[in-house]
Design a protein around this motif. Structure first.
Motif, short mmCIF file in Angstrom:
data_model
loop_
_atom_site.label_atom_id
_atom_site.label_comp_id
_atom_site.label_asym_id
_atom_site.label_seq_id
_atom_site.Cartn_x
_atom_site.Cartn_y
_atom_site.Cartn_z
N ARG A 134 -11.81 -10.85 15.70
CA ARG A 134 -10.40 -10.62 15.38
C ARG A 134 -10.72 -9.37 14.38
NH1 ARG A 134 -9.13 -16.78 14.48
NH2 ARG A 134 -11.31 -16.88 14.28
N PHE A 135 -11.85 -9.14 14.00
CA PHE A 135 -12.03 -7.91 13.08
C PHE A 135 -12.88 -6.85 13.80
CE2 PHE A 135 -12.17 -11.96 10.26
CZ PHE A 135 -10.88 -11.50 9.50
N LEU A 144 -7.24 -2.35 5.54
CA LEU A 144 -7.16 -3.70 4.98
C LEU A 144 -6.02 -4.26 4.41
CD1 LEU A 144 -10.44 -3.12 2.65
CD2 LEU A 144 -10.24 -4.24 5.06
N ASP A 145 -5.01 -3.25 4.54
CA ASP A 145 -3.49 -3.97 3.61
C ASP A 145 -2.85 -4.71 4.38
OD1 ASP A 145 -0.64 -3.12 3.17
OD2 ASP A 145 -1.64 -2.80 1.26
N SER A 146 -2.06 -5.68 3.95
CA SER A 146 -1.12 -6.50 4.97
C SER A 146 0.12 -5.83 5.29
CB SER A 146 -0.89 -7.98 3.84
OG SER A 146 -0.08 -7.29 2.66
N THR A 147 0.36 -4.66 5.03
CA THR A 147 1.48 -4.03 5.30
C THR A 147 1.14 -3.19 6.62
OG1 THR A 147 2.53 -3.74 3.31
CG2 THR A 147 3.33 -2.45 4.85
N LYS A 148 0.30 -2.48 6.63
CA LYS A 148 -0.26 -1.52 7.68
C LYS A 148 -1.53 -2.00 8.32
CE LYS A 148 1.41 2.70 5.00
NZ LYS A 148 0.92 3.83 4.29
N GLY A 149 -2.41 -2.75 7.81
CA GLY A 149 -3.58 -3.13 8.51
C GLY A 149 -3.68 -4.58 8.83
N ILE A 150 -4.92 -5.00 8.65
CA ILE A 150 -5.45 -6.26 9.13
C ILE A 150 -4.80 -7.52 8.19
CG2 ILE A 150 -7.66 -6.21 8.20
CD1 ILE A 150 -7.32 -7.65 11.52
N GLY A 151 -4.45 -7.02 7.03
CA GLY A 151 -3.92 -8.05 5.99
C GLY A 151 -5.16 -8.92 5.17
N LEU A 152 -6.34 -8.05 4.92
CA LEU A 152 -7.27 -8.54 3.94
C LEU A 152 -6.88 -8.48 2.63
CD1 LEU A 152 -10.51 -7.78 6.06
CD2 LEU A 152 -9.54 -10.02 5.62
#
Length: 124
Positions: free
Chosen positions: A30-31, A91-99
């Motif tokens: 998933r990563f 890493l961001d929850s808005t544009k990325g994976i949500g970490l």
């Protein structure tokens, strides 16, 4: 030209401080699309969590938050502002994976970052 460095003997390798990067970030499919640099940044953000907790940086929902600016990313990872922004976005929850989740404070104040704990959520 390679550096002429001494070897490690016994427990001498334990003299350094280390950043921890969760193994799942490297082994879980998933990563797979997350860049190695973004995974390293996540490890840096996790490291900062301990300091924030000790300093009492806890919001009204009892969540620890950190402040880690783009300038700090640029200095630590020796990169330009565009790359720092891209790594945060990965890493961001808005544009990325949500970490991580970032909350802008406005008025020239630094962005608050919540580092999310994925370890208990990912199973199987």
């Amino acid at each position: 030209m390679p550096l002429d460095l001494p070897y490690y003997y016994g427990h001498s390798g334990e003299q350094y401080a280390f950043f921890r990067i969760p193994k799942l970030l490297l082994t879980d499919a998933r990563f797979a699309e997350v860049s190695t640099d973004a995974k390293l940044l996540y490890g840096l953000l996790l490291d900062r969590m301990e300091l924030s907790y000790r300093n009492g940086w806890i919001d009204n929902q009892n969540r620890v938050f950190i402040i880690f600016t783009a300038e700090e990313v640029m200095s630590t990872l020796r990169c330009r502002s565009e790359k720092a922004a891209r790594l945060f976005a990965e890493l961001d929850s808005t544009k990325g994976i949500g970490l991580i989740e970032r909350k802008r404070q406005g008025l020239g104040r630094p962005t608050i970052i919540y580092v999310k704990n994925f370890s208990g959520v990912l199973s199987g």
